[in-house]
Write a protein that holds these residues in place. Structure first.
Motif, PDB file in Angstrom:
ATOM      1  N   THR A  19       1.356  -1.144 -15.589  1.00  0.00           N
ATOM      2  CA  THR A  19       0.027  -1.599 -15.187  1.00  0.00           C
ATOM      3  C   THR A  19       0.176  -2.856 -14.349  1.00  0.00           C
ATOM      4  O   THR A  19       0.789  -3.836 -14.795  1.00  0.00           O
ATOM      5  N   ALA A  49      -4.465   2.953  -3.537  1.00  0.00           N
ATOM      6  CA  ALA A  49      -5.761   3.149  -4.197  1.00  0.00           C
ATOM      7  C   ALA A  49      -6.688   2.018  -3.805  1.00  0.00           C
ATOM      8  O   ALA A  49      -6.244   0.889  -3.595  1.00  0.00           O
ATOM      9  N   THR A  57     -14.044   4.972  -5.610  1.00  0.00           N
ATOM     10  CA  THR A  57     -12.591   4.874  -5.556  1.00  0.00           C
ATOM     11  C   THR A  57     -12.003   5.852  -4.548  1.00  0.00           C
ATOM     12  O   THR A  57     -12.600   6.882  -4.225  1.00  0.00           O
ATOM     13  N   TYR A  59      -7.948   7.391  -3.507  1.00  0.00           N
ATOM     14  CA  TYR A  59      -6.534   7.444  -3.862  1.00  0.00           C
ATOM     15  C   TYR A  59      -5.738   8.193  -2.814  1.00  0.00           C
ATOM     16  O   TYR A  59      -6.222   9.179  -2.232  1.00  0.00           O
ATOM     17  N   LYS A  64      -2.887  10.784  -6.863  1.00  0.00           N
ATOM     18  CA  LYS A  64      -4.077  11.311  -7.537  1.00  0.00           C
ATOM     19  C   LYS A  64      -3.702  11.955  -8.873  1.00  0.00           C
ATOM     20  O   LYS A  64      -2.750  12.715  -8.956  1.00  0.00           O
ATOM     21  N   THR A  68      -4.785   4.962 -11.655  1.00  0.00           N
ATOM     22  CA  THR A  68      -6.197   4.644 -11.790  1.00  0.00           C
ATOM     23  C   THR A  68      -6.423   3.190 -11.404  1.00  0.00           C
ATOM     24  O   THR A  68      -5.756   2.302 -11.940  1.00  0.00           O
ATOM     25  N   SER A  70      -9.143  -0.006 -11.176  1.00  0.00           N
ATOM     26  CA  SER A  70     -10.389  -0.485 -11.769  1.00  0.00           C
ATOM     27  C   SER A  70     -10.567  -1.952 -11.406  1.00  0.00           C
ATOM     28  O   SER A  70      -9.600  -2.629 -11.041  1.00  0.00           O
ATOM     29  N   GLU A  81      -3.435   1.105 -12.988  1.00  0.00           N
ATOM     30  CA  GLU A  81      -2.685   1.755 -14.055  1.00  0.00           C
ATOM     31  C   GLU A  81      -1.896   2.899 -13.442  1.00  0.00           C
ATOM     32  O   GLU A  81      -2.465   3.773 -12.778  1.00  0.00           O
TER      33      GLU A  81
END
Length: 116
Positions: A19, A49, A57, A59, A64, A68, A70, A81
């Motif tokens: 992360t 991303a 969002t 990617y 994909k 992720t 955020s 992540e």
């Protein structure tokens, strides 16, 4: 003065997770597009991303379903992540913030290395 400070890079085995976090200061964070780019050895810097101020969002096809992005506007932080990492994900990862996906500000980069 805009500052973007990445953290969370490192060495991980293929199939593992990492992360990345980016803390921002000096910008109207909630109004900016936030993104992660990466640059492998000898490669161009490519978008991995991105997330708009409205939460939309985007990617790269290659990540994909595995990565992720955020944002936490209260903490001026953007998170990436990364799961099911592959050796081809090895690169320096850069945090980006700007009014659009171009002409913004960059962090100093954090190395991600995925071993077999």
């Amino acid at each position: 003065q805009v500052q973007l400070v990445e953290s969370g890079g490192g060495l991980v085995q293929a199939g593992g997770s990492l992360t990345l976090s980016c803390a921002a200061s000096g910008i109207a964070f909630s109004r900016n597009v936030l993104a992660w780019y990466r640059q492998g050895s000898g490669d161009l810097r490519d978008l991995v991303a991105g997330i708009t101020s409205g939460g939309n969002t985007h990617y790269a096809d290659s990540v994909k379903g595995r990565f992720t992005i955020s944002r936490d506007d209260a903490k001026n932080t953007v998170i990436l992540e990364m799961n099911s990492l592959k050796p081809e994900d090895t690169a320096v990862y850069y945090c980006y913030a700007g009014p659009t996906y171009v002409s913004g500000s960059w962090g100093q980069g954090t190395q991600v290395t995925v071993s077999l």
